[in-house]
Write a protein that holds these residues in place. Structure first.
Motif, PDB file in Angstrom:
ATOM      1  N   ILE A 186       3.411   5.891  -3.315  1.00  0.00           N
ATOM      2  CA  ILE A 186       4.556   6.717  -3.490  1.00  0.00           C
ATOM      3  C   ILE A 186       3.827   6.414  -5.217  1.00  0.00           C
ATOM      4  O   ILE A 186       4.187   8.015  -5.555  1.00  0.00           O
ATOM      5  N   LEU A 187       3.644   5.873  -5.831  1.00  0.00           N
ATOM      6  CA  LEU A 187       3.109   6.106  -6.820  1.00  0.00           C
ATOM      7  C   LEU A 187       1.964   7.279  -7.288  1.00  0.00           C
ATOM      8  O   LEU A 187       1.755   8.058  -8.830  1.00  0.00           O
ATOM      9  N   ASN A 188       1.413   6.687  -6.818  1.00  0.00           N
ATOM     10  CA  ASN A 188      -0.470   7.634  -6.354  1.00  0.00           C
ATOM     11  C   ASN A 188       0.125   9.550  -6.358  1.00  0.00           C
ATOM     12  O   ASN A 188      -0.674  10.139  -6.809  1.00  0.00           O
ATOM     13  N   SER A 189       1.262   9.754  -5.568  1.00  0.00           N
ATOM     14  CA  SER A 189       1.254  10.435  -5.760  1.00  0.00           C
ATOM     15  C   SER A 189       2.428  11.907  -6.481  1.00  0.00           C
ATOM     16  O   SER A 189       2.970  12.488  -5.836  1.00  0.00           O
ATOM     17  N   SER A 190       2.952  10.663  -7.176  1.00  0.00           N
ATOM     18  CA  SER A 190       3.974  11.102  -7.676  1.00  0.00           C
ATOM     19  C   SER A 190       3.410  12.001  -8.752  1.00  0.00           C
ATOM     20  O   SER A 190       4.040  12.698  -9.685  1.00  0.00           O
ATOM     21  N   GLY A 191       2.396  12.155 -10.180  1.00  0.00           N
ATOM     22  CA  GLY A 191       1.792  13.251 -10.070  1.00  0.00           C
ATOM     23  C   GLY A 191       1.725  12.303 -11.646  1.00  0.00           C
ATOM     24  O   GLY A 191       1.326  12.815 -12.477  1.00  0.00           O
ATOM     25  N   PHE A 192       2.730  10.853 -11.628  1.00  0.00           N
ATOM     26  CA  PHE A 192       2.859  10.329 -13.636  1.00  0.00           C
ATOM     27  C   PHE A 192       2.067   9.177 -13.864  1.00  0.00           C
ATOM     28  O   PHE A 192       1.598   9.355 -15.200  1.00  0.00           O
ATOM     29  N   PHE A 193       1.184   9.146 -13.380  1.00  0.00           N
ATOM     30  CA  PHE A 193      -0.772   8.004 -13.624  1.00  0.00           C
ATOM     31  C   PHE A 193      -1.470   9.317 -13.961  1.00  0.00           C
ATOM     32  O   PHE A 193      -2.172  10.254 -13.134  1.00  0.00           O
ATOM     33  N   PRO A 194      -2.188   8.739 -15.443  1.00  0.00           N
ATOM     34  CA  PRO A 194      -3.478   9.947 -15.749  1.00  0.00           C
ATOM     35  C   PRO A 194      -4.444   9.393 -14.240  1.00  0.00           C
ATOM     36  O   PRO A 194      -4.379   8.090 -13.596  1.00  0.00           O
ATOM     37  N   ILE A 233      -4.893   1.882  -7.578  1.00  0.00           N
ATOM     38  CA  ILE A 233      -3.405   1.949  -6.949  1.00  0.00           C
ATOM     39  C   ILE A 233      -4.421   3.549  -5.784  1.00  0.00           C
ATOM     40  O   ILE A 233      -3.636   3.481  -4.614  1.00  0.00           O
ATOM     41  N   ASP A 234      -4.912   4.238  -6.108  1.00  0.00           N
ATOM     42  CA  ASP A 234      -5.478   4.841  -5.170  1.00  0.00           C
ATOM     43  C   ASP A 234      -6.397   4.389  -4.375  1.00  0.00           C
ATOM     44  O   ASP A 234      -5.807   4.834  -3.100  1.00  0.00           O
ATOM     45  N   PHE A 235      -7.046   3.315  -4.245  1.00  0.00           N
ATOM     46  CA  PHE A 235      -7.587   2.414  -3.084  1.00  0.00           C
ATOM     47  C   PHE A 235      -6.354   2.292  -2.174  1.00  0.00           C
ATOM     48  O   PHE A 235      -6.532   1.566  -1.052  1.00  0.00           O
ATOM     49  N   PHE A 262     -13.429   3.809   3.422  1.00  0.00           N
ATOM     50  CA  PHE A 262     -13.337   3.189   2.373  1.00  0.00           C
ATOM     51  C   PHE A 262     -15.091   3.830   1.580  1.00  0.00           C
ATOM     52  O   PHE A 262     -15.178   3.562   0.315  1.00  0.00           O
ATOM     53  N   LEU A 263     -16.007   4.284   2.507  1.00  0.00           N
ATOM     54  CA  LEU A 263     -17.155   4.743   1.424  1.00  0.00           C
ATOM     55  C   LEU A 263     -16.431   6.739   1.969  1.00  0.00           C
ATOM     56  O   LEU A 263     -17.025   6.489   0.126  1.00  0.00           O
ATOM     57  N   LEU A 264     -15.650   6.940   2.329  1.00  0.00           N
ATOM     58  CA  LEU A 264     -14.993   8.239   1.988  1.00  0.00           C
ATOM     59  C   LEU A 264     -15.045   8.216   0.909  1.00  0.00           C
ATOM     60  O   LEU A 264     -14.196   9.718  -0.002  1.00  0.00           O
ATOM     61  N   TRP A 265     -13.597   7.124   0.674  1.00  0.00           N
ATOM     62  CA  TRP A 265     -13.289   7.213  -0.686  1.00  0.00           C
ATOM     63  C   TRP A 265     -13.990   6.717  -1.846  1.00  0.00           C
ATOM     64  O   TRP A 265     -14.098   7.831  -2.985  1.00  0.00           O
ATOM     65  N   GLY A 266     -14.590   6.130  -1.975  1.00  0.00           N
ATOM     66  CA  GLY A 266     -16.031   6.286  -2.846  1.00  0.00           C
ATOM     67  C   GLY A 266     -17.296   7.456  -2.903  1.00  0.00           C
ATOM     68  O   GLY A 266     -17.133   7.534  -4.329  1.00  0.00           O
ATOM     69  N   THR A 267     -17.191   7.747  -2.116  1.00  0.00           N
ATOM     70  CA  THR A 267     -17.574   9.290  -1.748  1.00  0.00           C
ATOM     71  C   THR A 267     -17.056  10.425  -3.270  1.00  0.00           C
ATOM     72  O   THR A 267     -17.385  10.996  -3.339  1.00  0.00           O
ATOM     73  N   ALA A 268     -15.324  10.481  -2.718  1.00  0.00           N
ATOM     74  CA  ALA A 268     -14.605  11.541  -2.896  1.00  0.00           C
ATOM     75  C   ALA A 268     -14.231  10.695  -4.621  1.00  0.00           C
ATOM     76  O   ALA A 268     -14.142  11.963  -5.020  1.00  0.00           O
ATOM     77  N   SER A 294       0.997  -1.236   0.264  1.00  0.00           N
ATOM     78  CA  SER A 294      -0.153  -0.017  -0.328  1.00  0.00           C
ATOM     79  C   SER A 294       0.563   1.787   0.023  1.00  0.00           C
ATOM     80  O   SER A 294       0.550   2.107  -0.505  1.00  0.00           O
ATOM     81  N   SER A 295       2.155   0.870   1.224  1.00  0.00           N
ATOM     82  CA  SER A 295       3.035   2.415   0.855  1.00  0.00           C
ATOM     83  C   SER A 295       3.380   2.577  -0.690  1.00  0.00           C
ATOM     84  O   SER A 295       3.392   3.962  -0.976  1.00  0.00           O
ATOM     85  N   MET A 296       3.845   1.671  -1.528  1.00  0.00           N
ATOM     86  CA  MET A 296       4.514   1.557  -2.835  1.00  0.00           C
ATOM     87  C   MET A 296       3.560   2.222  -3.909  1.00  0.00           C
ATOM     88  O   MET A 296       3.808   2.993  -4.725  1.00  0.00           O
ATOM     89  N   ALA A 297       2.349   2.114  -3.913  1.00  0.00           N
ATOM     90  CA  ALA A 297       0.522   2.455  -4.764  1.00  0.00           C
ATOM     91  C   ALA A 297       0.777   3.528  -4.196  1.00  0.00           C
ATOM     92  O   ALA A 297       0.356   4.832  -5.002  1.00  0.00           O
TER      93      ALA A 297
END
Length: 337
Positions: free
Chosen positions: A42-50, A59-61, A95-101, A37-40
């Motif tokens: 790192i990738l999610n916060s890098s800004g290089f993914f669409p 990855i976001d989840f 999980f619910l907040l992520w779905g709402t976001a 999840s930590s690697m996810a």
């Protein structure tokens, strides 16, 4: 990006060590979950993914779940009982907040802020677990880990969450992204070092059982005298003292605290001072539950007489050792007698 790639490479190496090492199973699973999840993150916060697609969503989840994994990891590492209500409640909330976001609404930023606040609460509780349980911990190397690892996690994760609450993300400010990546890399280095140093004593499965008799044949003369003084204090009922700490007991026995810690941990097989006390307390509790003359004595009264501050920790300790609730054990013991 270089710092992030180095951090991911380090985490992959730690996962390889975990998989091949003699590490207790639950801790291994939780640690791998935390690293993935930590690697996810790192990738999610890098800004290089669409910003769209199933891979980005996955990855976001996973990145959102990092604080949950870190919270559970702290419990497993320091061998603390997990409050299932907090675990389930926080997991469902995230999980619910992520779905709402992820819904296309104008107020989705509120959900992201709520996720950050919930994650901050978990990180704060993680630090309380690590630092608050340090006095009870008998494993010296784990006590060292509990000194600096929670501080690093709090600075890195807590700092990022607070920054994102204030500024809405780090990709808009390159220097913030660099600082975050540097802290992640430092944290990975420290975690890897701690793993290599502490594995034999902290992470390996132990065969200790509260009912097992440990040999004292290898005790030095000074340890033999201290062991005799410790047994005398326990036989006198010192374990019933409310809020008894190892520092207090060491003072009563007129011995340095580190010597008493070493004796109870390395010679008697206990990893936490509370488990040492529980061995005596639960043994007496079982005797009282089997006594017909005490059948009407409330369980709370027995728990308080044994030194517990409330019923909940007694119930947890009793169930951990016997696999039964106090009321079920009493019923079965009385029926058999």
């Amino acid at each position: 990006m270089i710092l992030r790639l180095l951090a991911i490479g380090g985490q992959i190496m730690i996962i390889a060590v975990l998989i091949g090492g003699r590490i207790r199973t639950r801790l291994k699973i939780v640690a791998i979950g935390l690293l993935v999840s930590s690697m996810a993150y790192i990738l999610n916060s890098s800004g290089f993914f669409p910003d769209e697609g199933m891979l980005e969503t996955a990855i976001d989840f996973l990145s959102i779940s990092t604080t949950i994994w870190a919270w559970v990891f702290a419990h497993e590492l320091f061998e603390r009982p997990i409050n299932k209500n907090i675990l389930i409640g926080a997991s469902l909330a995230l999980f619910l907040l992520w779905g709402t976001a992820n819904l296309p609404t104008d107020g989705r930023w509120l959900s992201f802020d709520a996720i950050r606040i919930t994650s901050l609460a978990l990180i704060a509780h993680l630090m309380v677990i690590a630092m608050g349980g340090r006095a009870d911990d008998l494993v010296e190397k784990r006590r060292l880990i509990s000194t600096y690892l929670p501080l690093l996690i709090g600075l890195q994760v807590g700092g990022v969450l607070i920054f994102e609450l204030l500024y809405g993300g780090q990709n808009n400010l390159p220097i913030a992204s660099v600082v975050n990546a540097a802290f992640i890399f430092l944290l990975v280095l420290c975690a890897g070092s701690a793993l290599l140093i502490a594995e034999p004593e902290v992470l390996v499965e132990r065969s200790y059982s509260p009912t097992k008799e440990y040999t004292t044949a290898n005790l030095s003369p000074s340890e033999t005298v201290l062991h005799e003084k410790l047994l005398a204090a326990m036989n006198e009922g010192q374990y019933r003292t409310p809020s008894l700490t190892i520092a207090t007991l060491a003072a009563q026995l007129d011995t340095p605290e580190h010597r008493l810690r070493a004796l109870i941990n390395k010679q008697l097989g206990h990893r936490n001072f509370s488990s040492f006390l529980n061995g005596y307390r639960i043994s007496e509790a079982k005797e009282k539950f089997a006594d017909r003359a005490l059948v009407d004595l409330p369980i709370l009264t027995i728990a308080m007489d044994l030194g517990y501050g409330s019923l909940a920790p007694f119930n947890r300790a009793f169930r951990a050792e016997t696999g039964q609730t106090p009321s079920d054990f009493r019923k079965e013991a009385i029926d058999q007698n």
